[in-house]
Design an enzyme around this catalytic site. Structure first.
Site, PDB file in Angstrom:
ATOM      1  N   GLU A 257      45.563  34.300  32.527  1.00 37.83           N
ATOM      2  CA  GLU A 257      44.480  34.918  33.300  1.00 37.83           C
ATOM      3  C   GLU A 257      45.058  35.186  34.677  1.00 37.83           C
ATOM      4  O   GLU A 257      45.219  34.264  35.479  1.00 37.83           O
ATOM      5  CB  GLU A 257      43.280  33.975  33.406  1.00 37.83           C
ATOM      6  CG  GLU A 257      42.621  33.643  32.088  1.00 37.83           C
ATOM      7  CD  GLU A 257      41.914  34.827  31.450  1.00 37.83           C
ATOM      8  OE1 GLU A 257      41.807  35.899  32.082  1.00 37.83           O
ATOM      9  OE2 GLU A 257      41.487  34.675  30.295  1.00 37.83           O
ATOM     10  N   CYS A 291      39.333  36.334  41.170  1.00 40.62           N
ATOM     11  CA  CYS A 291      40.062  37.456  40.560  1.00 40.62           C
ATOM     12  C   CYS A 291      39.092  38.513  40.057  1.00 40.62           C
ATOM     13  O   CYS A 291      39.470  39.647  39.802  1.00 40.62           O
ATOM     14  CB  CYS A 291      40.965  36.963  39.438  1.00 40.62           C
ATOM     15  SG  CYS A 291      40.114  35.886  38.296  1.00 40.62           S
TER      16      CYS A 291
END
Ligand code: ADP
Length: 485
Positions: A257, A291
């Site tokens: 990720e 993010c």
């Protein structure tokens, strides 16, 4: 508990093979409060030998983890879910102290983190397989799933608890032992979490924790040893690429990720109240340190002035301060490097013609504060269009045509999430399908949900966390060919 008691209650050592131990040589490093720079406490600073000892402990524990029945794995996760909720006040305060986010957001994260355990407790007892007749009729295929094996889990500082449960939940549900390494800025939440998992009945060595400052020095030998079968990483694209290269040597399974550069698109037919509220979540959750944060905000030229005014009004009404204080909506950034980066990106945009409608600078005093900022007229070549801002800065750019905004939105090496606000059903589907991102928030500023598959495409990563497929990242599929005639 008060602040001191909450810090005192956390173990500060490494957790290896079921025991808390000092780092070899006794080294420690300090953990800071980003709201004032003060030292909260120090924790063990693992050496490469400590990392390998933790890895060995996970390997030793792997058969016991795999032998737990699905129900037993589910029970551990359910108990840990309950303990997280029972201790939510103390855990939220701990997180606010080490990471800075306001207490209400920290509480939200504990609850979100716990939900991964509830979700994967349910998944543990639903791991399925198959039985099939071969086309020639003479064989049967028995398809089963097994734990991938010992795992290395690496988490970032921005969601100190949830990024841990998002990996540990499926690892435990699948029957994998692991070594987890939190970020050096925020090790305390993870240490508290491991304490909870132990209390919930996880077998000795089922989870091991190493805190360290020399991440590369400690992790690389573990990866290259071949003792782990899987690496799950959440962090920057830069480090993710280094780890992928290291994992290639022994062909480790990986879940990555990585970074994002989310476009947030507001069409002229959008519900503006909804779009403003959506942007405040997509931009300001976690002070913009996510993010998934809206990084490039594209607003149709016919509504950009009004949208900009409303965003600026809302942003300038936010209260910035230490996250423990009543009424604070925006905490500090994580450290000086984060403040320097946001300052550089804002200065660069302004030097290329952007106007500051509100904010635009650091806040004097102790701690790493940056004021909520809205920029307009951001040039295409501004650095913040290519880099993750990771701070409370909303840069607005006008667009005219649907095709034009899709091209702008996709012109990034990242592909984690995009947000679209429109009330036109056909456009909503068309644009959502055209965006080269793993996730789309359609009239929604929040996509993170333990029950949905979270993850990105392009340089934002590999694999999915959460949802019904999240457990597959920690399982291998095995097929047994059976001759029957
Ligand atoms: P950020 O820039 O947000 O801190 P990083 O990717 O640097 O993101 O860090 C995410 C996590 O990866 C942290 O736990 C960090 O300590 C760890 N990390 C950083 N560099 C390495 C490396 N070379 N090997 C393994 N882990 C690393």
């Amino acid at each position: 508990m008060d602040e001191t008691a909450v810090i005192d209650a956390v173990p500060k050592q490494l957790f290896v093979g079921g025991s808390w131990t000092d780092a070899t040589g006794g080294a420690t490093f300090d953990v800071h409060d980003p709201a004032n720079g003060s030292v909260l406490c120090s924790v063990a600073d693992a050496t490469p030998e400590d990392g390998m000892a933790a890895m060995q402990a996970a390997v030793k524990s792997q058969p016991a983890m795999a032998a737990l029945t699905p129900r037993e794995r589910a029970d551990v996760l359910t108990k840990a879910f309950q303990l997280l909720h029972e201790r939510i006040d103390d855990l939220a305060l701990l997180m606010t102290l080490e990471m800075g986010k306001p207490l209400a957001e920290a509480r939200g994260e504990i609850s979100y983190a716990a939900e991964f355990f509830r979700h994967f407790a349910a998944e543990a007892v639903r791991i399925d397989g198959g039985y099939q007749t071969a086309p020639a009729g003479n064989q049967r295929f028995l398809i089963t799933k097994q734990p991938v094996g010992p795992c290395i889990l690496i988490t970032p500082w921005n969601f100190p608890m949830a990024m841990g449960t998002r990996k540990l939940g499926p690892a435990i549900a699948a029957g994998c032992a692991s070594v987890i390494k939190p970020a050096p800025q925020t090790p305390l939440s993870m240490l508290a979490l491991v304490d909870i998992l132990t209390e919930a009945g996880l077998p000795e060595g089922g989870v091991n924790v190493i805190t360290c400052t020399d991440a590369n020095g400690v992790i690389e030998p573990m990866i290259r040893s071949g003792l782990a079968r899987k690496l799950s990483f959440t962090g920057s694209t830069k480090v993710g690429k280094i780890l992928l290269e290291q994992c290639a040597e022994k062909v480790l399974r990986t879940s990555m990720e990585l970074g994002g550069n989310a476009p947030f698109i507001v069409f002229e037919d959008a519900d503006l109240d909804e779009a403003v509220a959506g942007l405040m979540v997509a931009k300001m959750r976690n002070m913009g340190e996510a993010c998934t944060a809206a990084n490039r905000i594209y607003v149709h030229e016919s509504i950009i002035d009004e949208f900009g005014r409303r965003i600026a009004d809302t942003m300038s009404g936010l209260t910035v301060g230490r996250g423990t204080q009543e009424g604070v909506n925006v905490g500090p950034l994580i450290d000086q490097a984060a403040v320097d980066k946001v300052t550089r990106l804002v200065d660069d945009a302004v030097s290329k013609g952007a106007s500051v409608i509100t904010g635009g600078s650091t806040i004097d005093g102790d701690g790493y504060f940056f004021s909520p900022t809205v920029l307009t007229g951001v040039a295409k070549d501004a650095a913040l269009n290519a880099e993750e801002i990771f701070g409370p800065v909303a840069p607005l750019t006008p667009f005219r045509e649907e095709d034009e905004v899709i091209t702008m939105a996709n012109s990034t090496r990242y592909g984690l999430v995009g947000y679209v606000f429109t009330n036109d059903l056909r456009r909503a589907i068309r644009v959502s399908e055209s965006l080269e991102f793993g996730m789309v928030g359609l009239n929604s500023g929040l996509v993170s949900n333990p029950y949905a598959p979270f993850g990105g495409v392009k340089e934002s990563g590999l694999g999915r966390e959460g949802g019904s497929i999240g457990i597959d990242e920690f399982l291998e599929t095995k097929y047994i060919g059976i001759t029957v005639s």
